[in-house]
Design a protein around this motif. Structure first.
Motif, PDB file in Angstrom:
ATOM      1  N   ASP A  43       0.821  -1.208   0.000  1.00 32.80           N
ATOM      2  CA  ASP A  43       0.000   0.000   0.000  1.00 32.80           C
ATOM      3  C   ASP A  43       0.856   1.260   0.000  1.00 32.80           C
ATOM      4  OD1 ASP A  43      -2.212  -1.657   0.013  1.00 32.80           O
ATOM      5  OD2 ASP A  43      -2.671  -1.358   2.144  1.00 32.80           O
ATOM      6  N   SER A  44       1.956   1.224   0.758  1.00 28.72           N
ATOM      7  CA  SER A  44       2.863   2.369   0.787  1.00 28.72           C
ATOM      8  C   SER A  44       3.506   2.584  -0.581  1.00 28.72           C
ATOM      9  CB  SER A  44       3.942   2.133   1.844  1.00 28.72           C
ATOM     10  OG  SER A  44       4.920   3.139   1.780  1.00 28.72           O
ATOM     11  N   LEU A  45       3.931   1.497  -1.214  1.00 26.06           N
ATOM     12  CA  LEU A  45       4.542   1.617  -2.544  1.00 26.06           C
ATOM     13  C   LEU A  45       3.536   2.114  -3.578  1.00 26.06           C
ATOM     14  CD1 LEU A  45       6.748  -1.594  -2.552  1.00 26.06           C
ATOM     15  CD2 LEU A  45       7.535   0.778  -2.456  1.00 26.06           C
ATOM     16  N   ARG A  46       2.306   1.648  -3.477  1.00 30.30           N
ATOM     17  CA  ARG A  46       1.265   2.138  -4.396  1.00 30.30           C
ATOM     18  C   ARG A  46       1.046   3.633  -4.219  1.00 30.30           C
ATOM     19  NH1 ARG A  46      -3.589  -2.388  -4.238  1.00 30.30           N
ATOM     20  NH2 ARG A  46      -2.646  -3.817  -5.727  1.00 30.30           N
ATOM     21  N   SER A  47       1.040   4.068  -2.974  1.00 33.40           N
ATOM     22  CA  SER A  47       0.853   5.485  -2.697  1.00 33.40           C
ATOM     23  C   SER A  47       2.017   6.308  -3.247  1.00 33.40           C
ATOM     24  CB  SER A  47       0.729   5.688  -1.185  1.00 33.40           C
ATOM     25  OG  SER A  47       0.634   7.050  -0.877  1.00 33.40           O
ATOM     26  N   ARG A  48       3.236   5.822  -3.042  1.00 29.25           N
ATOM     27  CA  ARG A  48       4.405   6.532  -3.561  1.00 29.25           C
ATOM     28  C   ARG A  48       4.392   6.559  -5.079  1.00 29.25           C
ATOM     29  NH1 ARG A  48       9.421   3.799  -0.929  1.00 29.25           N
ATOM     30  NH2 ARG A  48      10.462   5.217  -2.358  1.00 29.25           N
ATOM     31  N   ARG A  55       3.444  13.769 -10.010  1.00 29.13           N
ATOM     32  CA  ARG A  55       4.532  14.727 -10.230  1.00 29.13           C
ATOM     33  C   ARG A  55       5.000  14.698 -11.682  1.00 29.13           C
ATOM     34  NH1 ARG A  55       6.162  12.590  -5.270  1.00 29.13           N
ATOM     35  NH2 ARG A  55       7.865  11.408  -6.230  1.00 29.13           N
ATOM     36  N   VAL A  56       5.117  13.493 -12.247  1.00 31.41           N
ATOM     37  CA  VAL A  56       5.535  13.380 -13.647  1.00 31.41           C
ATOM     38  C   VAL A  56       4.484  14.019 -14.556  1.00 31.41           C
ATOM     39  CG1 VAL A  56       5.923  11.744 -15.534  1.00 31.41           C
ATOM     40  CG2 VAL A  56       7.031  11.382 -13.328  1.00 31.41           C
TER      41      VAL A  56
END
Length: 70
Positions: A43-48, A55-56
Motif C-alpha cells: 500500500d505504501s509503494l502504491r501510494s508513492r 509529479r511526472v
C-alpha cells in the motif's frame, strides 16, 4: 495389557498431534504477520507510485507543446 498398550499408543499420537497443532498455530501467526507487513508495504509503494505519477504528469503539463513551438 494389550488394551493399555493401545491406549498408550493413542495417547502418544494425540500428544504428537497436539504438539504439531501448536507448531502450525505459531507458523500461521507468523505468516499472518508477514502478510500484514507485506500488505502495508504494498500500500505504501502504491501510494508513492501514485504521487510520483502525479509529479511526472505535472511536469509533462509544464513542457511546451512541440507542435505549437515549431
Amino acid at each position: 495389557m494389550a488394551s493399555t498398550s493401545q491406549v498408550d499408543q493413542i495417547a502418544e499420537r494425540v500428544e504428537r498431534l497436539l504438539v504439531r497443532y501448536e507448531e502450525l498455530q505459531r507458523t500461521n501467526a507468523l505468516l499472518v504477520q508477514q502478510v500484514e507487513a507485506l500488505t502495508q508495504e504494498r500500500d505504501s509503494l502504491r501510494s508513492r507510485l501514485s504521487a510520483a505519477r502525479s509529479r511526472v504528469d505535472a511536469l509533462l503539463e509544464r513542457l511546451p507543446d512541440i507542435k505549437s513551438a515549431a
